[in-house]
Design an enzyme around this catalytic site. Structure first.
Site, PDB file in Angstrom:
ATOM      1  N   HIS A 104     -35.595 -13.461  22.720  1.00  0.00           N
ATOM      2  CA  HIS A 104     -36.002 -14.661  21.988  1.00  0.00           C
ATOM      3  C   HIS A 104     -34.915 -15.144  21.031  1.00  0.00           C
ATOM      4  CE1 HIS A 104     -37.531 -11.708  18.891  1.00  0.00           C
ATOM      5  NE2 HIS A 104     -37.196 -12.673  18.051  1.00  0.00           N
ATOM      6  N   ASP A 123     -37.600  -7.603  25.684  1.00  0.00           N
ATOM      7  CA  ASP A 123     -37.047  -8.615  24.784  1.00  0.00           C
ATOM      8  C   ASP A 123     -35.583  -8.322  24.467  1.00  0.00           C
ATOM      9  OD1 ASP A 123     -36.728 -10.682  23.017  1.00  0.00           O
ATOM     10  OD2 ASP A 123     -38.511 -10.240  21.837  1.00  0.00           O
ATOM     11  N   SER A 137     -35.062  -9.485  13.955  1.00  0.00           N
ATOM     12  CA  SER A 137     -35.135  -9.583  15.409  1.00  0.00           C
ATOM     13  C   SER A 137     -33.748  -9.391  16.011  1.00  0.00           C
ATOM     14  CB  SER A 137     -35.690 -10.943  15.823  1.00  0.00           C
ATOM     15  OG  SER A 137     -37.046 -11.057  15.512  1.00  0.00           O
ATOM     16  N   ASP A 169     -40.275  -7.000  16.862  1.00  0.00           N
ATOM     17  CA  ASP A 169     -41.553  -7.478  16.355  1.00  0.00           C
ATOM     18  C   ASP A 169     -42.173  -6.450  15.418  1.00  0.00           C
ATOM     19  OD1 ASP A 169     -43.538  -9.349  16.098  1.00  0.00           O
ATOM     20  OD2 ASP A 169     -44.097  -9.367  18.219  1.00  0.00           O
TER      21      ASP A 169
END
Length: 733
Positions: free
Chosen positions: A88, A224, A665, A682
């Site tokens: 992300h 991720d 992140s 997260d």
């Protein structure tokens, strides 16, 4: 506009109190690297094998391999500038290079050679922190007795700019960071890399598996991660994108540990956490619960509906706003998580009880000889701070509407053009932050990327939506110039007509035109008949007047926030509790162990999820659409040596009791030897509200396991060129 606040003349109190008082709970705290040597005994007891002094050295392994992307954290993992971060965090680069016909967000991307790598968004940067210096005394010297809020703000701003001017050199960016509302200031010097390229990202079905449904939730099964690469000019200097640029060669890189970690193992995260509010007042928390979070959730819900409708009508719009949608969805779920968590933990009651205890303690601190705390003076200033916060609550709708206007694509782009032209007429040190000579390339890059992230028709809808809120403000909170331009328009239809005229008679939706106007003089801009430029010239005086007001308020806070922090430091120090500064996007380290938690009675979450869990969630429909090749590999247990011997299968994500927040992140999760074993991406739903009040029982960090990353790269996406570049071999069983 960033708000800068002054500090007390005393320096180093926060660091001293934090390390001398001992740890109330070992996993709480986003520690500055300079604090870690004083935590040696705790770190060693937890299992760290590295010398903690190494972690305070910003130019040695592993700290100088950890970088900021400006909004996320990342780290170098190869001598040729290869960078690993979250999927992300690389989303913007994917979106920038996507079209409705070739959607890299959905399909994923792999460059088999450096020549195949794609330029990221031109505003993308990589920052390598090389030096941190305390400059509190030098900033505070600029603040004189009797200054009002605006004068205080400007004095601090000028002092910081002087420090930055003396620090910066080609290829570096310096900034003075404010800690604890102005309790201390630190000058941070970072190498700035301006050419960043997209190297690899798995498809959306892996990189965002579970989507917004699973966001902030455990159990989690998300891959991720993604890879970027940093480039510089051939002589090693920082340069914007050019085909002639070459990969940057970092001094140190993180090595990956393909064996990963197991339950109970020591782990730590180093990164750039963005913002926490643990030293904010109870009244500020009350306002967030009662108004800020619910209001923003409602606004974001409306914005998403408009974007969704426009995207369904035109797939190109959906691609342009994909990164914005992801960010909005994440924020909405975070806000709701805060509301739920704060209610569940009775955080407001706890905050009020803490403040009552502080007030009582201050009332018993004398000013007598030998006293280290002037209780009456601090007590008075804390009351003044509460009054100032109360005044701001009354202005919150006004501030929100003005901020929403500034978010608009064309509004912001035109504002930058007009503001930059005006600021260029001043000496560089007197220019507004964000519009100095060093910032001009950023403004240029922002104008260049706009067409890939904005649709004019949708931008109009969003502006009308904000104006519908604006016209409901009290008359004394509105802009005379904007009211004059509106000419009485106050409902959706008349507002639509007024806004449509802005776009109909403007050429600024064209990138080349916007870039051309960046070189214009104020007189040339004021002589233009372009509708957007005429509009911005007209409203700019009122926007600047509002900015002046905000600076005065920031200056008032600059006098009082540090006083509150001084009271808290003394109070906690007397109770033997640690005091560390709230997160502010500067480099921090947090440490703890791999462990699960109990979210409620009778429920226990184990610290690992596995590949079998991925298959169990498969529905064949986004966001739980597992790629067929992955389903087959899981069925066949074809884990290529990356399975955990203790788990007997391939781990996907894992929990640790680390203290992180947004900005972390992409941070590398490191083992006891400083090797990368995962990427933090997260927190858990029950711990979302820890930004206000840390809870050691529910605050957990979710990391994607390095073994899952390597397996996806090797078995599914055949990114063996990158594995070879990182000198990674399959884990040995």
């Amino acid at each position: 506009m960033r708000r800068f606040r002054p500090a007390l003349a005393t320096t180093g109190i926060v660091a001293f109190a934090a390390v001398s008082a001992g740890l109330a709970h070992a996993d709480e705290g986003m520690w500055q690297p300079s604090q870690l040597p004083a935590l040696t005994s705790t770190l060693k007891a937890r299992g760290l094998a590295l010398d903690p002094n190494t972690l305070s050295n910003l130019t040695s392994y592993p700290m100088d391999a950890i970088v900021s992307l400006g909004f996320c954290t990342a780290s170098f993992v190869s001598p040729d500038g290869l960078i690993v971060t979250n999927h992300h965090c690389g989303y913007g680069a994917l979106q920038y290079n996507s079209t409705a016909q070739k959607n890299l967000i959905n399909e994923g991307f792999l460059a088999h050679t450096q020549q195949e790598e794609l330029p990221a968004d031109p505003t993308q940067r990589v920052y390598v922190t090389e030096q941190i210096s305390d400059v509190t005394a030098r900033v505070n010297e600029a603040v004189k007795p009797g200054m009002d809020g605006y004068a205080r703000y400007m004095a601090i701003d000028h002092a910081k700019k002087q420090l930055v001017q003396g620090c910066e050199q080609p290829g570096y960016r310096c900034d003075v960071y404010t800690f604890s509302g102005g309790f201390s200031y630190q000058l941070i010097k970072q190498r700035e890399i301006k050419d960043v390229r997209l190297v690899y990202a798995p498809p959306l079905a892996i990189g965002k598996f579970g989507g917004d449904v699973d966001n902030w939730m455990w159990p989690r099964h998300t891959g991720d991660f993604s890879y970027l690469r940093a480039y510089v000019a051939k002589d090693g200097t920082s340069a914007t994108f050019s085909k002639d640029n070459v990969p940057y060669h970092p001094k140190h890189i993180l090595t990956l540990n393909p064996k990963g970690v197991e339950a109970g193992d020591f782990v730590m995260v180093a990164g750039y956490p963005g913002h926490t509010d643990r030293y904010r007042l109870a009244d500020e928390l009350q306002s967030s619960i009662d108004w800020y979070y619910p209001t923003l959730i409602a606004i974001f819900t409306d914005e998403l509906a408009m974007i969704d409708a426009a995207g369904k009508a035109n797939p190109d719009v959906a691609v342009k706003y994909a990164a914005s949608v992801a960010g909005i969805n994440n924020a909405m779920k975070n806000f709701q998580g805060n509301l739920d968590g704060l209610a569940r933990s009775h955080a407001l009651e706890t905050k009020r009880a803490q403040e009552a205890s502080l007030d009582q303690w201050l009332s018993h601190q004398s000013v007598g000889e030998g006293s280290k705390v002037n209780g009456p003076a601090l007590e008075t200033d804390v009351k003044r701070l509460r009054a100032l916060v109360d005044d701001q609550v009354k202005q919150r709708e006004h501030d929100l509407v003005y901020n929403l206007l500034g978010r608009g694509g064309m509004f912001h782009a035109t504002y930058q053009i007009v503001r930059l032209a005006d600021e260029k007429q001043k000496a560089d040190i007197d220019r507004e932050d964000g519009y100095q000579q060093r910032d001009e390339v950023r403004v240029l890059n922002a104008e260049q990327r706009l067409e890939r992230q904005m649709d004019p028709a949708l931008d109009q809808q969003l502006m009308v939506y904000v104006l519908q809120r604006y016209v409901k403000l009290p008359a004394d909170q509105r802009m005379p110039s904007l009211d004059k331009w509106l000419a009485g328009a106050n409902d959706r239809k008349t507002l639509q007509d007024r806004v449509a005229e802005l776009y109909l008679d403007s050429k600024l939706t064209d990138t080349a035109t916007r870039v051309k106007w960046l070189s214009a003089t104020p007189d040339e801009i004021r002589a233009s008949n372009d509708s957007w430029l005429k509009f911005m010239v007209a409203v700019m005086p009122d926007l600047l007047a509002d900015e002046h007001r905000n600076k005065g308020i920031a200056g008032d806070f600059a006098a009082l926030r540090p006083r509150y922090m001084a009271a808290m430091t003394a109070f906690y120090g007397a109770k033997g509790k640690p005091v560390y500064p709230d997160a502010n996007s500067s480099l921090r380290v947090t440490f703890g162990t791999v462990e699960g938690y109990q979210p409620r009675d009778g429920v226990t979450y184990t610290p690992f999820t596995t590949a079998e869990g991925v298959a169990q969630k498969n529905t064949g429909t986004e966001p739980f659409n597992v790629p067929p090749a992955e389903m087959k590999a899981i069925h066949d247990k074809a884990y290529d040596g990356y399975a955990s011997p203790k788990l007997g299968t391939l781990p996907v994500n894992f929990l640790s009791n680390l203290d992180i927040t947004g900005g972390n992140s992409g941070s590398p999760t490191l083992d006891k030897d400083g090797h990368l074993v995962g990427l933090a991406f997260d927190g858990v739903w029950e711990g979302v509200s820890s930004g206000w009040l840390f809870d050691p029982d529910t605050t957990r960090t979710i990391s994607v396991d390095v073994r899952y990353m390597l397996w996806v790269m090797h078995h599914l996406d055949h990114a063996d060129n990158l594995l070879k570049e990182m000198d990674v071999e399959p884990a040995q069983q």
